[in-house]
Write an enzyme that holds these catalytic residues in place. Sequence first.
Site, PDB file in Angstrom:
ATOM      1  N   MET A   1       0.867  -1.329   0.065  1.00  0.00           N
ATOM      2  CA  MET A   1       0.310   0.736   0.417  1.00  0.00           C
ATOM      3  C   MET A   1       0.770   1.235  -0.013  1.00  0.00           C
ATOM      4  SD  MET A   1      -2.102   0.967   3.026  1.00  0.00           S
ATOM      5  CE  MET A   1      -0.820  -0.502   4.154  1.00  0.00           C
ATOM      6  N   PRO A   2       0.898   2.223  -0.865  1.00  0.00           N
ATOM      7  CA  PRO A   2       1.609   3.379  -1.383  1.00  0.00           C
ATOM      8  C   PRO A   2       1.361   4.733  -0.334  1.00  0.00           C
ATOM      9  CG  PRO A   2       0.485   2.322  -3.229  1.00  0.00           C
ATOM     10  CD  PRO A   2       0.425   1.405  -2.344  1.00  0.00           C
ATOM     11  N   ILE A   3       1.883   5.099   0.310  1.00  0.00           N
ATOM     12  CA  ILE A   3       1.527   6.141   1.086  1.00  0.00           C
ATOM     13  C   ILE A   3       2.735   7.707   0.315  1.00  0.00           C
ATOM     14  CG2 ILE A   3       1.248   7.401   3.312  1.00  0.00           C
ATOM     15  CD1 ILE A   3       0.680   4.770   5.108  1.00  0.00           C
TER      16      ILE A   3
ATOM     17  N   SER B   1      -5.780   1.421  -2.734  1.00  0.00           N
ATOM     18  CA  SER B   1      -5.155   1.229  -1.557  1.00  0.00           C
ATOM     19  C   SER B   1      -3.885   2.069  -1.558  1.00  0.00           C
ATOM     20  CB  SER B   1      -4.341  -0.429  -2.149  1.00  0.00           C
ATOM     21  OG  SER B   1      -3.155   0.062  -2.768  1.00  0.00           O
TER      22      SER B   1
ATOM     23  N   TYR C   1      -2.991   5.588  -0.494  1.00  0.00           N
ATOM     24  CA  TYR C   1      -3.316   7.258   0.484  1.00  0.00           C
ATOM     25  C   TYR C   1      -2.004   8.032   0.072  1.00  0.00           C
ATOM     26  CZ  TYR C   1      -5.212   3.083   3.432  1.00  0.00           C
ATOM     27  OH  TYR C   1      -5.761   2.096   3.582  1.00  0.00           O
TER      28      TYR C   1
END
Length: 78
Positions: A1-3, A46, A48
Amino acid sequence: MPIVTIQVTREGSGPGRDSVTPEEKARLIAGTSQLLLDVLNKPLDSTYVVIQEVALEDWGWGGLPALEFRKRRAAGTS
């Protein structure tokens, strides 16, 4: 999940504005999410995206507060 964190200065994007508008933030979030989908195949749901607005007095460059640097650059002095 990239932020992904996007930092922008709290000075607005046009005359009379002192911050980025909610519409501009929505476009940043959508565009960033789409970029991660296109490049890294990361699903939109997925990813953020966090947008942080930084007050003008809280950053600088060239050894000076940002407004002082800009003033000197405009005057042609270092």
